[in-house]
Design a protein around this motif. Structure first.
Motif, PDB file in Angstrom:
ATOM      1  N   GLU A  36      23.723  34.492  66.099  1.00 47.38           N
ATOM      2  CA  GLU A  36      23.852  34.189  64.693  1.00 47.38           C
ATOM      3  C   GLU A  36      24.513  32.832  64.475  1.00 47.38           C
ATOM      4  N   LEU A  37      25.475  32.515  65.356  1.00 45.84           N
ATOM      5  CA  LEU A  37      26.310  31.344  65.115  1.00 45.84           C
ATOM      6  C   LEU A  37      25.862  30.089  65.824  1.00 45.84           C
ATOM      7  N   THR A  38      24.911  30.200  66.725  1.00 42.65           N
ATOM      8  CA  THR A  38      24.449  28.991  67.400  1.00 42.65           C
ATOM      9  C   THR A  38      22.946  28.865  67.205  1.00 42.65           C
ATOM     10  N   PHE A  39      22.433  27.737  67.650  1.00 43.20           N
ATOM     11  CA  PHE A  39      21.005  27.513  67.561  1.00 43.20           C
ATOM     12  C   PHE A  39      20.271  27.988  68.808  1.00 43.20           C
ATOM     13  N   LEU A  40      20.981  28.756  69.650  1.00 42.25           N
ATOM     14  CA  LEU A  40      20.370  29.141  70.922  1.00 42.25           C
ATOM     15  C   LEU A  40      19.706  30.504  70.809  1.00 42.25           C
ATOM     16  N   SER A  41      18.682  30.703  71.617  1.00 44.58           N
ATOM     17  CA  SER A  41      18.046  32.015  71.651  1.00 44.58           C
ATOM     18  C   SER A  41      18.785  32.883  72.665  1.00 44.58           C
ATOM     19  N   LYS A  42      18.412  34.155  72.687  1.00 39.90           N
ATOM     20  CA  LYS A  42      19.127  35.096  73.549  1.00 39.90           C
ATOM     21  C   LYS A  42      19.043  34.666  75.009  1.00 39.90           C
ATOM     22  N   GLN A  43      17.829  34.263  75.441  1.00 42.84           N
ATOM     23  CA  GLN A  43      17.686  33.866  76.851  1.00 42.84           C
ATOM     24  C   GLN A  43      18.551  32.659  77.163  1.00 42.84           C
ATOM     25  N   GLU A  44      18.622  31.731  76.192  1.00 37.20           N
ATOM     26  CA  GLU A  44      19.414  30.536  76.458  1.00 37.20           C
ATOM     27  C   GLU A  44      20.885  30.884  76.591  1.00 37.20           C
ATOM     28  N   ILE A  45      21.353  31.831  75.754  1.00 36.85           N
ATOM     29  CA  ILE A  45      22.765  32.202  75.847  1.00 36.85           C
ATOM     30  C   ILE A  45      23.040  32.864  77.195  1.00 36.85           C
ATOM     31  N   ILE A  69      27.593  40.456  78.919  1.00 44.99           N
ATOM     32  CA  ILE A  69      27.944  40.048  77.565  1.00 44.99           C
ATOM     33  C   ILE A  69      27.729  41.250  76.665  1.00 44.99           C
ATOM     34  N   PRO A  70      28.764  41.713  75.994  1.00 47.99           N
ATOM     35  CA  PRO A  70      28.583  42.863  75.105  1.00 47.99           C
ATOM     36  C   PRO A  70      27.564  42.542  74.027  1.00 47.99           C
ATOM     37  N   ARG A  71      26.805  43.575  73.643  1.00 44.34           N
ATOM     38  CA  ARG A  71      25.642  43.315  72.800  1.00 44.34           C
ATOM     39  C   ARG A  71      26.011  42.746  71.445  1.00 44.34           C
ATOM     40  N   ASP A  72      27.127  43.256  70.875  1.00 45.36           N
ATOM     41  CA  ASP A  72      27.450  42.751  69.542  1.00 45.36           C
ATOM     42  C   ASP A  72      27.884  41.291  69.617  1.00 45.36           C
ATOM     43  N   LEU A  73      28.576  40.958  70.682  1.00 39.36           N
ATOM     44  CA  LEU A  73      28.990  39.566  70.849  1.00 39.36           C
ATOM     45  C   LEU A  73      27.770  38.673  71.032  1.00 39.36           C
ATOM     46  N   LEU A  74      26.802  39.190  71.790  1.00 40.78           N
ATOM     47  CA  LEU A  74      25.581  38.424  72.010  1.00 40.78           C
ATOM     48  C   LEU A  74      24.869  38.167  70.688  1.00 40.78           C
ATOM     49  N   SER A  75      24.811  39.188  69.849  1.00 32.02           N
ATOM     50  CA  SER A  75      24.097  38.972  68.594  1.00 32.02           C
ATOM     51  C   SER A  75      24.879  38.051  67.677  1.00 32.02           C
ATOM     52  N   GLU A  76      26.220  38.082  67.790  1.00 30.03           N
ATOM     53  CA  GLU A  76      26.999  37.145  66.989  1.00 30.03           C
ATOM     54  C   GLU A  76      26.765  35.710  67.445  1.00 30.03           C
ATOM     55  N   TYR A  77      26.730  35.531  68.773  1.00 27.91           N
ATOM     56  CA  TYR A  77      26.473  34.189  69.280  1.00 27.91           C
ATOM     57  C   TYR A  77      25.110  33.695  68.805  1.00 27.91           C
ATOM     58  N   LYS A  87      26.051  36.201  52.150  1.00 33.53           N
ATOM     59  CA  LYS A  87      24.907  36.264  53.066  1.00 33.53           C
ATOM     60  C   LYS A  87      24.398  34.875  53.369  1.00 33.53           C
ATOM     61  N   LYS A  88      24.387  34.049  52.332  1.00 34.78           N
ATOM     62  CA  LYS A  88      23.933  32.678  52.546  1.00 34.78           C
ATOM     63  C   LYS A  88      24.871  31.955  53.508  1.00 34.78           C
ATOM     64  N   LEU A  89      26.153  32.227  53.326  1.00 33.09           N
ATOM     65  CA  LEU A  89      27.126  31.603  54.223  1.00 33.09           C
ATOM     66  C   LEU A  89      26.847  31.998  55.660  1.00 33.09           C
ATOM     67  N   ILE A  90      26.596  33.309  55.853  1.00 32.00           N
ATOM     68  CA  ILE A  90      26.342  33.775  57.212  1.00 32.00           C
ATOM     69  C   ILE A  90      25.114  33.061  57.777  1.00 32.00           C
ATOM     70  N   ALA A  91      24.095  32.893  56.942  1.00 33.17           N
ATOM     71  CA  ALA A  91      22.864  32.288  57.447  1.00 33.17           C
ATOM     72  C   ALA A  91      23.062  30.826  57.809  1.00 33.17           C
ATOM     73  N   THR A  92      23.999  30.143  57.107  1.00 36.66           N
ATOM     74  CA  THR A  92      24.125  28.713  57.394  1.00 36.66           C
ATOM     75  C   THR A  92      25.330  28.398  58.251  1.00 36.66           C
ATOM     76  N   LEU A  93      25.989  29.422  58.778  1.00 38.82           N
ATOM     77  CA  LEU A  93      27.186  29.178  59.575  1.00 38.82           C
ATOM     78  C   LEU A  93      26.928  28.267  60.758  1.00 38.82           C
ATOM     79  N   ARG A  94      25.733  28.429  61.378  1.00 35.80           N
ATOM     80  CA  ARG A  94      25.525  27.655  62.585  1.00 35.80           C
ATOM     81  C   ARG A  94      25.374  26.176  62.306  1.00 35.80           C
ATOM     82  N   ASN A  95      25.122  25.819  61.014  1.00 37.66           N
ATOM     83  CA  ASN A  95      24.988  24.399  60.694  1.00 37.66           C
ATOM     84  C   ASN A  95      26.323  23.711  60.562  1.00 37.66           C
ATOM     85  N   LYS A  96      27.396  24.498  60.539  1.00 36.27           N
ATOM     86  CA  LYS A  96      28.679  23.853  60.275  1.00 36.27           C
ATOM     87  C   LYS A  96      29.275  23.324  61.571  1.00 36.27           C
ATOM     88  N   PRO A  97      29.866  22.146  61.528  1.00 35.21           N
ATOM     89  CA  PRO A  97      30.421  21.569  62.755  1.00 35.21           C
ATOM     90  C   PRO A  97      31.801  22.122  63.069  1.00 35.21           C
TER      91      PRO A  97
END
Lengths: 192, 811
Positions: A20-29, A10-18, B171-181
């Motif tokens: 950012e966008l999910t509630f999962l930690s790095k190990q979970e991803i 998994i490329p590192r930037d993609l990993l950090s984006e994931y 920035k706030k949007l980025i921080a709360t992105l994961r809450n969006k369905p």
């Protein structure tokens, strides 16, 4: 071992984006990536990101195997254009994120609503509720409720949750009911 | 291009020509303009509602089309951006459409997102926008300010401030992105755009005087966030036994697993307590204090030397174990030890008080967190709905457990339906009431009986001790501990039988059961302490009939005895070299603190042994018996009696809580207790995990532990409070033994504080402290705290009432 290997896939930037966008930690991803690629046939494991895993394979996961809502879960999280409920890696991550321990109750209830909405019409009507009850009581014939019991049960549920008395439960009514439950967040959880 | 925004179709066509020229213009200043345009475009969509400036509107349309054109991927300058991004944008557009289509269909009264979207749709017929626009609604007016080209002209202060706000919003949007369905693709594209915007404009914002500092601040924030994220990952990786608990969760559901999670949490607390006592008390004494054998209190008396190293003595925690850093008595009362000038008595005192303080803080904090998660608490207004929507445990991965769960859900549905129908039925109230009163009476009798039994047994053990323990066998020596453990094992079963008289709803019956077991353990513990205190007092009275006087007698005896070593000549001055006396031969004063510590340690160890043996016999042997003798037995062992055992959650949790209470009580007198408990919890985890997976079956009636979670925490807090009372009492009221421990020689243990203030702090500090501890100051302070508690209570009540009002209004 395998963890180290998958980390390089998994490329590192993609990993950090994931992250950012999910509630999962790095190990979970990384673990999700590993389990996902195991579901693919060997040839396709190189492009795990663009591959789609068919529903039948997803349902072999032990976490979903015994779940009465397994088909609905696959359907809700799948972004397949051919509507065959196959899941890509990002769909898989989406699913794990919603079911993870740190997901907010809002997100969980939103997706729970979609899972229970068997006919995908945006509300839970009588038919949806009946199907829901049948899912919960198991497959055997003797464990199903009689039609009188079913009627009574659905009546009670609508009395409790249907605030605008239109005979169906919509998303906000559902969220209102479920957010008050102390058990919801802890039971609506899947961990790899 | 034409595929999106049907409503905008006409507008797009009109701008078609403009697009060409725009593209040309665009190439000149590709990135920033594009990014800026994107940002502006968002405002632009809102702007159109106001329609302040016709030209601006056209300009915005142009920008929007520019963006669309770019998304189609036909920009040369796109090539230096990641092609994936363009693809994603395209895909995002499509999936965005899909999402928005879905959500439009789902219509209805709509959740938050939908309502906002509807609100957007109505005034603005432009149709589909990114959801991010909603965040910009309140930025409508400010958006108008960012019209100017940022790169070409100097930015005014006003625009700077507005830009800053926008950046913060992003920035706030980025921080709360994961809450969006949303789907991942959409989230990814929104994230990328927002990140680009922030990057661009953080650079621009940096212009002017504060540029360097601003850039530095931004970099530090980024680094800090990354550090936080890494730390979170590290913390998650450090959590032990995650896999084990997950396996149990999938087999037995979340309620059994909650016991193991509780056990793990306790393990964490005990590790911290162990760290405190080991690092700040035991290790300094071992490294820097006087070694074994140098002082009388640190040496095994001559009389006991022969047996000091025997395993039986060590198991009993006397002999060599008693005269070591493990117990209170070993520590010397020197004010400072070693080259570090480590204040040993102060450290001992502070570690004792600090452990209790830390425990209080942690338990209260966890309770507050649970109360937050609990939300409404005990609401029964959604009984059926909750059964429908929240009863399935998604952690179950085992088909057998799933079958059990199906059965229990079906039963609970049927029961609830029947209950609902029968709720108005008249029952034979009098008979039920009589039976319940009878059951309570029987329970009280059991409690009283067990309390008396403990008292009796402790008294007997005193007699044995007086007559010398060597004359008695194993049973007499360990009578107290065994009796307490056995009572803890059998009385709950008795309570279970009694509760069948009461005919309560299972959940209420469980509460009564837990309450009775709690009372049982509490009663046992306190009877034990009272009996122990009695014993100490008796011993103290026996050995030191008049406390001060006897101390002088023993000291006098010691001087005489020393003199006898000089063959009758008492040295006139201290220049004569002291005769080497082996500390083992010096007569000792009594040391009740070590005795108390020993009792607690023995109790803990025997409790541990009893639990393990119960598991091995009660669960494992039973399972083996049922499994292998089933073939040659008359009736079906697996379904009838005895069958496999179920995991008793409440019993185990209560046992854990009371064990912890004992640790808290005893750790002041025996610094080794937290270490023993850490060992005990560690082995407990492995043994019980194995036993559960191997010998137990999932419960038939599955009760969610979460509702009882705060109940257990409340019990823990209560036990903590009760456990610290004896220690506090001894610190404040009882004089420490004069011959052992770090406080020997003082009249009260807390005097070590005033001593430290005198010697180690400047004199004004002592004065300030003296003034502060004046009752004249302390009483008003207590009054203030009581008033603030009352105020906070009143506020929280009013909030709850407001909540209820709102709930009613909703319905």
């Amino acid at each position: 071992g395998a963890m180290g290997g998958s980390a390089s896939l998994i490329p590192r930037d993609l990993l950090s984006e994931y992250q950012e966008l999910t509630f999962l930690s790095k190990q979970e991803i990384l673990l999700a990536y590993k389990r996902f690629s195991e579901l693919l046939p060997k040839e396709e494991r190189e492009n795990a990101f663009s591959a789609r895993v068919p529903k039948s394979q997803i349902l072999t996961l032990p976490e979903l195997r015994a779940n009465p809502f397994q088909h609905r879960i696959c359907h809700v999280f799948s972004t397949s254009e051919t509507r065959d409920d196959s899941m890509s890696f990002e769909d898989f991550l989406d699913m794990l994120s919603v079911f993870s321990d740190s997901a907010t109750s809002d997100v969980k209830s939103h997706y729970a609503f979609r899972i229970f909405d068997f006919d995908d019409d945006g509300t839970l009507d009588r038919k949806d509720l009946e199907q829901l009850v049948n899912c919960l009581t198991g497959q055997g014939e003797e464990s199903r409720l009689t039609s009188a019991e079913m009627e009574q049960l659905i009546q009670n549920i609508l009395e409790e949750s249907d605030i605008d008395k239109d005979g169906t439960i919509n998303l906000s009514e559902f969220q209102h009911v479920v957010s008050r439950s102390p058990d919801f967040a802890s039971s609506f959880k899947i961990v790899l | 291009d034409g595929s999106d925004d049907n409503e905008e179709g006409s507008a797009v066509e009109n701008e078609e020509t403009a697009k060409g020229t725009d593209k040309g213009r665009k190439r000149a200043a590709p990135r920033t303009r594009r990014a800026h345009a994107r940002g502006r475009e968002r405002h632009g969509d809102e702007e159109d509602e106001d329609d302040e400036d016709g030209t601006r509107r056209a300009g915005h349309r142009r920008h929007r089309n520019r963006r669309r054109g770019q998304a189609a991927g036909n920009e040369a300058s796109d090539s230096d951006m990641e092609p994936a991004k363009a693809r994603k944008n395209q895909a995002n557009q499509k999936s965005k459409e899909d999402d928005e289509e879905e959500e439009d269909e789902k219509g209805g009264k709509g959740g938050k997102g939908k309502n906002e979207k509807k609100g957007d749709k109505k005034p603005d017929k432009k149709g589909k926008k990114e959801k991010a626009n909603k965040k910009k609604k309140d930025k409508k007016k400010s958006g108008s300010g960012s019209d100017s080209e940022s790169e070409e002209e100097p930015i005014t202060e006003e625009e700077l401030a507005k830009l800053k706000e926008e950046v913060e919003e992003k920035k706030k949007l980025i921080a709360t992105l994961r809450n969006k369905p949303w789907k991942m693709k959409k989230k990814l594209s929104v994230l990328k755009e927002a990140q680009l915007f922030v990057e661009k404009f953080e650079g621009a914002l940096g212009k002017g005087k504060g540029k360097k500092f601003y850039a530095y601040k931004v970099m530090m924030t980024k680094k800090w966030m990354k550090f936080q994220r890494d730390f979170e990952n590290f913390k998650t990786a450090c959590i032990p036994w995650e896999m084990k608990i997950k396996e149990i969760e999938s087999h037995f559901g979340s309620s059994v697993a909650s016991y193991f999670i509780f056990l793990r949490w306790m393990y964490g607390i005990n590790m911290i307590l162990f760290g405190l006592t080991f690092g700040l008390v035991m290790v300094p004494e071992a490294l820097m204090g006087k070694p074994y054998g140098s002082l009388p209190r640190k040496t095994v008396p001559r009389a006991e030397e022969a047996t000091a190293m025997n395993f039986a003595t060590l198991w009993d925690f006397s002999g060599l174990a008693q005269y070591s850093v493990l117990f209170y008595g070993y520590y010397n009362n020197q004010r400072t030890i070693g080259w570090l000038k480590f204040r040993m008595p102060l450290s001992y005192f502070l570690v004792g008080v600090g452990s209790i303080g830390y425990s209080f803080m942690v338990v209260t904090r966890t309770m507050a967190k649970n109360a937050n998660d609990d939300g409404g608490g005990d609401d029964t207004s959604f009984n059926f709905s909750w059964k429908m929507f929240t009863s399935w445990d998604y952690l179950i991965g085992n088909p057998e457990t799933a079958d059990n769960k199906f059965a229990s859900i079906t039963t609970s549905f049927k029961e609830a339906i029947v209950e609902e129908q029968e709720s108005r039925k008249e029952e034979n109230i009098h008979l039920t009431r009589f039976l319940r009163v009878l059951a309570n009476f029987l329970a009280l009798c059991t409690l009283a009986g067990s309390g008396y039994l403990i008292f009796f047994v402790v008294r007997r053990s005193q007699q044995f001790a007086l007559e010398g323990l060597e004359n008695y066998g194993w049973w007499e020596r360990n009578e107290v501990n065994t009796v307490m453990s056995l009572l803890g094992m059998f009385c709950p079963t008795l309570f279970d039988v009694i509760s069948s008289l009461e005919n309560y709803h299972p959940r209420i019956a469980l509460r009564w059961q837990l309450g009775r077991i709690f009372a049982l353990f509490l009663g046992n513990l306190y009877t034990f302490i009272i009996a122990l205190m009695d014993e100490i007092n008796l011993k103290a009275r026996y050995l030191l009939s008049f406390t001060m006087f006897d101390e002088k007698i023993v000291k006098y005896n010691m001087t005489i005895w020393e003199a006898s070593l000089y063959n009758g000549t008492i040295p006139e001055n201290s220049t004569a070299p002291p005769i080497q006396v082996d500390p083992a031969d010096v007569p000792r004063g009594p040391c009740w603190e070590t005795m108390v510590g020993q009792e607690f340690v023995r109790l803990t160890v025997s409790d541990m042994m009893t639990t393990y043996i119960t598991i091995l016999i009660g669960d494992f042997l039973r399972a083996v018996f049922v499994r292998f003798f089933n073939y040659c037995w008359c009736w079906d062992l697996e379904y009838g009696f005895p069958s496999y055992s179920e995991f008793d959650i409440s019993g185990n949790v209560l046992g854990l809580i009371f064990n912890q209470g004992m640790i808290w009580m005893g750790s002041f007198y025996a610094p080794c207790l937290p270490a023993i408990n850490v060992f005990r919890l560690h082995t407990s985890m492995y043994l019980q995990c194995w036993a559960v997976m191997c010998c137990n079956v999932p419960q038939e009636r599955v009760f969610k532990a979460s509702r009882s979670n705060n109940f257990y925490m409340a019990m823990l807090l209560f036990i903590l409070f009760l456990s610290t009372l004896p220690a506090v009492y001894t610190i404040v009221s009882i004089p420490p033994s004069f011959d052992c421990g770090p406080f020997s020689g003082k009249t009260r243990m807390f005097e070590v504080i005033s001593e430290t203030l005198e010697h180690d702090f400047p004199s004004w500090f002592g004065k300030v402290f003296g003034y502060a501890s004046n009752p004249g100051l302390i009483l008003p302070f207590i009054l203030l705290m009581v008033l603030s508690i009352y105020y906070l209570n009143a506020t929280s009540k009013s909030y709850k009432e407001a909540n209820l009002e709102l709930k009613k209004k909703l319905q």
